[in-house]
Design a protein around this motif. Structure first.
Motif, PDB file in Angstrom:
ATOM      1  N   GLN A 159      -5.394   4.458  -9.695  1.00  0.00           N
ATOM      2  CA  GLN A 159      -4.890   5.501  -8.723  1.00  0.00           C
ATOM      3  C   GLN A 159      -3.632   5.026  -7.990  1.00  0.00           C
ATOM      4  N   TYR A 160      -2.479   6.216  -8.042  1.00  0.00           N
ATOM      5  CA  TYR A 160      -1.321   5.763  -7.400  1.00  0.00           C
ATOM      6  C   TYR A 160      -1.474   5.844  -5.924  1.00  0.00           C
ATOM      7  N   ARG A 161      -0.979   4.829  -5.421  1.00  0.00           N
ATOM      8  CA  ARG A 161      -0.961   5.037  -3.786  1.00  0.00           C
ATOM      9  C   ARG A 161       0.362   4.313  -3.414  1.00  0.00           C
ATOM     10  N   ARG A 162       1.079   5.215  -2.520  1.00  0.00           N
ATOM     11  CA  ARG A 162       2.140   4.578  -1.974  1.00  0.00           C
ATOM     12  C   ARG A 162       2.021   3.464  -0.877  1.00  0.00           C
ATOM     13  N   GLY A 180      -2.740   1.390  -6.691  1.00  0.00           N
ATOM     14  CA  GLY A 180      -1.450   0.462  -6.357  1.00  0.00           C
ATOM     15  C   GLY A 180      -0.257   1.413  -6.545  1.00  0.00           C
ATOM     16  N   SER A 181       0.775   1.029  -5.907  1.00  0.00           N
ATOM     17  CA  SER A 181       2.014   1.532  -6.103  1.00  0.00           C
ATOM     18  C   SER A 181       2.635   1.632  -7.506  1.00  0.00           C
ATOM     19  N   CYS A 182       3.771   2.194  -7.392  1.00  0.00           N
ATOM     20  CA  CYS A 182       4.381   2.269  -9.019  1.00  0.00           C
ATOM     21  C   CYS A 182       4.856   0.744  -9.351  1.00  0.00           C
ATOM     22  N   ARG A 183       5.264  -0.092  -8.264  1.00  0.00           N
ATOM     23  CA  ARG A 183       5.520  -1.436  -8.209  1.00  0.00           C
ATOM     24  C   ARG A 183       4.268  -2.309  -8.854  1.00  0.00           C
ATOM     25  N   ASP A 184       3.148  -1.926  -8.106  1.00  0.00           N
ATOM     26  CA  ASP A 184       2.072  -2.892  -8.769  1.00  0.00           C
ATOM     27  C   ASP A 184       1.613  -2.571 -10.197  1.00  0.00           C
ATOM     28  N   MET A 185       1.702  -1.051 -10.451  1.00  0.00           N
ATOM     29  CA  MET A 185       1.311  -0.753 -11.782  1.00  0.00           C
ATOM     30  C   MET A 185       2.222  -1.255 -12.925  1.00  0.00           C
ATOM     31  N   ALA A 186       3.584  -1.438 -12.321  1.00  0.00           N
ATOM     32  CA  ALA A 186       4.692  -1.891 -13.345  1.00  0.00           C
ATOM     33  C   ALA A 186       4.329  -3.462 -13.565  1.00  0.00           C
ATOM     34  N   GLY A 234      11.672   1.170 -22.304  1.00  0.00           N
ATOM     35  CA  GLY A 234      11.013   1.289 -20.901  1.00  0.00           C
ATOM     36  C   GLY A 234       9.495   2.026 -21.294  1.00  0.00           C
ATOM     37  N   TYR A 235       8.485   1.519 -20.467  1.00  0.00           N
ATOM     38  CA  TYR A 235       7.205   2.510 -20.298  1.00  0.00           C
ATOM     39  C   TYR A 235       7.113   2.484 -18.822  1.00  0.00           C
ATOM     40  N   ASP A 236       6.529   3.778 -18.516  1.00  0.00           N
ATOM     41  CA  ASP A 236       6.339   3.970 -16.926  1.00  0.00           C
ATOM     42  C   ASP A 236       4.757   3.982 -17.004  1.00  0.00           C
ATOM     43  N   PRO A 237       4.086   3.093 -16.506  1.00  0.00           N
ATOM     44  CA  PRO A 237       2.523   3.569 -16.473  1.00  0.00           C
ATOM     45  C   PRO A 237       2.295   4.367 -15.174  1.00  0.00           C
ATOM     46  N   THR A 238       3.011   4.411 -14.414  1.00  0.00           N
ATOM     47  CA  THR A 238       2.654   5.620 -13.238  1.00  0.00           C
ATOM     48  C   THR A 238       2.614   7.131 -13.840  1.00  0.00           C
ATOM     49  N   LEU A 239       3.414   7.182 -14.640  1.00  0.00           N
ATOM     50  CA  LEU A 239       3.540   8.550 -15.166  1.00  0.00           C
ATOM     51  C   LEU A 239       2.678   8.381 -16.624  1.00  0.00           C
TER      52      LEU A 239
END
Length: 297
Positions: A159-162, A180-186, A234-239
């Motif tokens: 789950q995304y969390r800023r 996690g944040s987008c940085r955590d997912m990346a 690139g792959y964006d796991p947040t999206l």
């Protein structure tokens, strides 16, 4: 071809005036066959001395020296870029897939080693077991399909969390928290891909989206994987999708800490720090009449 304006503002508040050490900014979009910077203005308050440099990874880095004490520190990057509409580069991976395990040439191997080393070596074993259980790896499989499967899993289950906290969560922390944040997912995708012995790097920048159009966005992060004979993708796991022209790279590094948008120090007790605010706004602009279309050679 499209033109956009990116206004990235970051401010820090303190209970009383404090002194500042050097600050390092990774905010200038990376130029190439798909993007050119038309102009960039960087404003710093209080007044500061700014010098621009290239780091090891080819990123444009602004080094800022602040000589005054202040209770408020702010940075505003105002940049206009031109993007080429070249379509998705990922199609080549479908036409000419890369078989797993990937084999890198002797010419590339010395550099590739830095993109294979785990950021969290103490978690490499358990993370590798998790990846192998998730994918059911088999030799000769499609390497990019494996990356996409990991990224899709992260998108669906984390789950995304800023977060405004410094740094990133470790991969196992993100899996344990299921958020996690987008940085955590990346970072999770970065380390999971490296567990497959695929070279990957951390990318930081901006996302052209509804939130950024409304001025409610922050900086964004994703991972890029290097495929032999093809290059970085690139792959964006947040999206839960491959990167596209809406992903605007400001910096890439073998380590998430290497492309923090703003990093620096202040000399005062920690309790004087009151917090920070970040905003990213992206405006769509009309093409310039005398602008030239960006064409790959």
């Amino acid at each position: 071809m499209s033109r956009i304006r990116i206004i990235h503002t970051t401010s820090y508040r303190y209970a009383e005036p404090v002194g500042f050490g050097p600050h390092r900014l990774v905010v200038r979009p990376r130029e190439g066959h798909d993007l050119q910077v038309e102009r960039l203005t960087l404003k710093v308050q209080p007044a500061a001395e700014v010098s621009w440099h290239r780091d090891l990874f080819g990123n444009s880095i602004a080094l800022v020296r602040i000589f005054e004490t202040a209770a408020h520190l702010s940075f505003e990057s105002d940049v206009i870029v031109t993007r080429a509409d070249l379509g998705s580069p990922h199609g080549i991976l479908e036409v000419f897939p890369v078989a797993y395990p990937a084999t890198y040439s002797p010419l590339e191997s010395p550099l590739i080693a830095g993109y294979l080393a785990p950021v969290y070596p103490e978690e490499a074993g358990p993370l590798g077991q998790w990846v192998r259980a998730l994918l059911g790896l088999k030799s000769g499989g499609d390497a990019f399909a494996f990356v996409r499967e990991i990224g899709t899993w992260i998108h669906r289950h984390i789950q995304y969390r800023r977060r405004e906290d410094r740094g990133v969560q470790s991969p196992l922390q993100t899996l344990a928290l299921n958020s996690g944040s987008c940085r955590d997912m990346a970072t999770l995708l970065l380390e999971a891909v490296r567990a497959l012995n695929l070279a990957s790097r951390f990318a930081s920048g901006y996302l052209d989206s509804a939130s950024s159009a409304a001025g409610r966005a922050a900086t964004h992060a994703w991972a890029e994987v290097y495929f032999p004979e093809h290059g970085w993708f690139g792959y964006d796991p947040t999206l839960g999708e491959s990167t596209s022209h809406k992903h605007i790279v400001a910096g890439v590094s073998s380590h998430p800490r290497g492309v923090m948008p703003i990093s620096g120090t202040y000399s005062a007790p920690a309790e004087l720090y009151l917090g920070m605010e970040v905003s990213v706004k992206i405006e769509q602009l009309l093409p310039r009449e005398n602008s030239c279309t960006i064409q790959p050679v």
